[in-house]
Scaffold this active site. Structure first.
Site, PDB file in Angstrom:
ATOM      1  N   GLY A 174       0.805  -1.205   0.000  1.00 47.29           N
ATOM      2  CA  GLY A 174       0.000   0.000   0.000  1.00 47.29           C
ATOM      3  C   GLY A 174       0.840   1.257   0.000  1.00 47.29           C
ATOM      4  O   GLY A 174       0.547   2.231  -0.713  1.00 47.29           O
ATOM      5  N   LYS A 212      -4.583 -10.515  -2.613  1.00 46.31           N
ATOM      6  CA  LYS A 212      -4.562 -11.833  -3.242  1.00 46.31           C
ATOM      7  C   LYS A 212      -4.862 -12.899  -2.195  1.00 46.31           C
ATOM      8  O   LYS A 212      -4.014 -13.202  -1.361  1.00 46.31           O
ATOM      9  CB  LYS A 212      -3.194 -12.099  -3.870  1.00 46.31           C
ATOM     10  CG  LYS A 212      -2.764 -11.063  -4.910  1.00 46.31           C
ATOM     11  CD  LYS A 212      -1.317 -11.278  -5.328  1.00 46.31           C
ATOM     12  CE  LYS A 212      -0.855 -10.229  -6.315  1.00 46.31           C
ATOM     13  NZ  LYS A 212       0.571 -10.398  -6.690  1.00 46.31           N
ATOM     14  N   VAL A 221       1.110 -10.594   7.362  1.00 46.06           N
ATOM     15  CA  VAL A 221       0.221 -11.715   7.065  1.00 46.06           C
ATOM     16  C   VAL A 221       0.825 -12.593   5.980  1.00 46.06           C
ATOM     17  O   VAL A 221       1.316 -12.100   4.956  1.00 46.06           O
ATOM     18  CB  VAL A 221      -1.168 -11.216   6.628  1.00 46.06           C
ATOM     19  CG1 VAL A 221      -2.047 -12.370   6.163  1.00 46.06           C
ATOM     20  CG2 VAL A 221      -1.836 -10.469   7.773  1.00 46.06           C
ATOM     21  N   ASN A 279       5.398 -15.785   1.720  1.00 48.45           N
ATOM     22  CA  ASN A 279       4.995 -17.187   1.614  1.00 48.45           C
ATOM     23  C   ASN A 279       6.222 -18.083   1.456  1.00 48.45           C
ATOM     24  O   ASN A 279       6.323 -19.135   2.089  1.00 48.45           O
ATOM     25  CB  ASN A 279       4.025 -17.353   0.440  1.00 48.45           C
ATOM     26  CG  ASN A 279       2.733 -16.597   0.663  1.00 48.45           C
ATOM     27  OD1 ASN A 279       1.873 -17.016   1.411  1.00 48.45           O
ATOM     28  ND2 ASN A 279       2.605 -15.447   0.015  1.00 48.45           N
ATOM     29  N   ASP A 337       3.171 -14.413 -11.692  1.00 43.90           N
ATOM     30  CA  ASP A 337       3.122 -14.238 -10.244  1.00 43.90           C
ATOM     31  C   ASP A 337       3.679 -15.468  -9.530  1.00 43.90           C
ATOM     32  O   ASP A 337       4.328 -15.365  -8.484  1.00 43.90           O
ATOM     33  CB  ASP A 337       1.676 -13.984  -9.815  1.00 43.90           C
ATOM     34  CG  ASP A 337       1.581 -13.131  -8.557  1.00 43.90           C
ATOM     35  OD1 ASP A 337       2.624 -12.765  -8.003  1.00 43.90           O
ATOM     36  OD2 ASP A 337       0.455 -12.841  -8.125  1.00 43.90           O
ATOM     37  N   LYS A 354      -1.266 -19.186  -6.041  1.00 47.14           N
ATOM     38  CA  LYS A 354       0.195 -19.263  -6.158  1.00 47.14           C
ATOM     39  C   LYS A 354       0.866 -19.118  -4.803  1.00 47.14           C
ATOM     40  O   LYS A 354       1.989 -19.601  -4.596  1.00 47.14           O
ATOM     41  CB  LYS A 354       0.720 -18.226  -7.151  1.00 47.14           C
ATOM     42  CG  LYS A 354       0.313 -16.788  -6.873  1.00 47.14           C
ATOM     43  CD  LYS A 354       1.208 -16.053  -5.903  1.00 47.14           C
ATOM     44  CE  LYS A 354       0.675 -14.682  -5.589  1.00 47.14           C
ATOM     45  NZ  LYS A 354       1.492 -13.926  -4.645  1.00 47.14           N
ATOM     46  N   SER A 402       9.295 -12.781  -0.805  1.00 47.64           N
ATOM     47  CA  SER A 402       7.984 -13.405  -0.664  1.00 47.64           C
ATOM     48  C   SER A 402       7.790 -13.920   0.758  1.00 47.64           C
ATOM     49  O   SER A 402       8.532 -14.784   1.228  1.00 47.64           O
ATOM     50  CB  SER A 402       7.837 -14.569  -1.651  1.00 47.64           C
ATOM     51  OG  SER A 402       6.733 -15.377  -1.309  1.00 47.64           O
TER      52      SER A 402
END
Length: 343
Positions: free
Chosen positions: A16, A112, A286, A263, A251, A198, A261
């Site tokens: 953001g 996402k 998150v 993740n 992506d 993904k 990333s």
């Protein structure tokens, strides 16, 4: 619409903040809404957001605020850059404010993920919350992008998808510059699914790295992971070509290969043997793929779509399955023909 466009950006995290800065640099007015008074003061007074982007200097014209009405006043578009779990409650806060202001801004989502219990995509949440005349114009903003790279003006290309192509083209116009390029797409379903699913595969890529596997394993995981994403997407009605584009394979590549990333970092820590609760507590942001893994597990069962890699990741995250044992199971599945789309 005026040449000087006001955009309300909801979410003062790394993405953001960078998108707010980009829009201001493109000549637009931005109010950046968040829920931390300390962070808003830092952005307005020091023009930094050190918690998320330690080295990044924000354009002084970015104005941070905790006042939602102030943020939305005169805004021609509202950009959601929030965790999936926050989309519905924040959207519900917007409805009465927009009604009071008597405005119908273009909604843009750069989030996402899939909502946990409902399995709803962001577009479905918006359709539940907002009046039809607003929700139908939603633009989905997705593709291979890490905030840290956009902050340094790395060359970046993304997809903007909408049922209303005029809205997609408008968003394309206000964001594009010499390092940030957007392509339009009318397959919102495929773009949303690619962006959400993904993240699960990226956790798997991090797990392999944490265990010490190399490039062959990573390439196999990404390729077969894309096959799973495509199977589910096509079963749900998406255009298969979308998964070959920026919001699909693009992506997937960046999320499965970059230390930026969350993740991937989560999976890497798990592969190194750290407990999930500890990993999430230390992340500071998150990790969308963890929640999405549960949603995909339930969704694939409902849709009767085989997704063995995603299922193995779910088993490790939620059922305390042994990671190496799950990899062994995957490698010893029955031999298949690669062209068999249902396998």
């Amino acid at each position: 619409m005026s040449n000087l466009t006001k955009i309300a950006v909801l979410g003062a995290g790394s993405w953001g903040t960078v998108l707010a800065d980009l829009l201001v640099n493109n000549g637009h007015q931005v109010d950046l809404w968040g829920n931390s008074a300390e962070m808003a003061a830092e952005i307005n007074e020091q023009h930094t957001n050190r918690h998320y982007l330690p080295e990044f200097q924000i354009n002084p014209a970015v104005h941070a605020t905790l006042d939602l009405k102030e943020t939305l006043t005169d805004a021609e578009a509202v950009l959601f850059v929030l965790p999936t779990a926050a989309i519905r409650p924040v959207a519900q806060q917007l409805v009465p404010v927009l009604a009071e202001l008597k405005t119908q801004p273009i909604l843009i989502s750069a989030t996402k993920g899939l909502e946990l219990e409902s399995h709803d995509r962001i577009s479905q949440i918006m359709a539940d919350v907002f009046p039809k005349e607003i929700a139908d114009g939603l633009v989905i903003f997705s593709g291979p992008s890490h905030a840290e790279n956009v902050a340094t003006h790395d060359l970046t290309s993304l997809t903007v998808a909408s049922q209303k192509m005029a809205n997609a083209r408008w968003v394309q116009k206000i964001f594009m510059n010499n390092y940030f390029r957007l392509y339009t797409n009318d397959d919102m379903l495929g773009v949303e699914l690619g962006g959400a699913l993904k993240n699960v595969i990226a956790i798997g890529a991090g797990m392999l790295h944490g265990l010490g596997y190399g490039d062959n394993a990573k390439a196999a995981l990404m390729t077969r992971g894309l096959a799973e994403i495509s199977r589910l997407g096509v079963k749900m009605g998406a255009n298969p070509l979308t998964f070959m584009g920026l919001s699909g394979i693009g992506d997937l590549i960046v999320t499965c290969t970059s230390v930026n990333s969350r993740n991937w970092r989560c999976g890497n820590a798990l592969g190194e043997g750290q407990p999930l609760a500890e990993v999430l507590a230390n992340m500071g942001m998150v990790v969308e793929g963890v929640g999405t893994a549960e949603a995909v597990h339930e969704l694939s069962q409902q849709m009767a779509v085989e997704m063995p890699i995603s299922e193995a990741i779910y088993q490790v995250l939620y059922e305390e399955a042994d990671l190496r044992a799950e990899i062994t199971k995957l490698m010893h599945r029955d031999a298949r023909n690669e062209a068999e789309f249902e396998n």
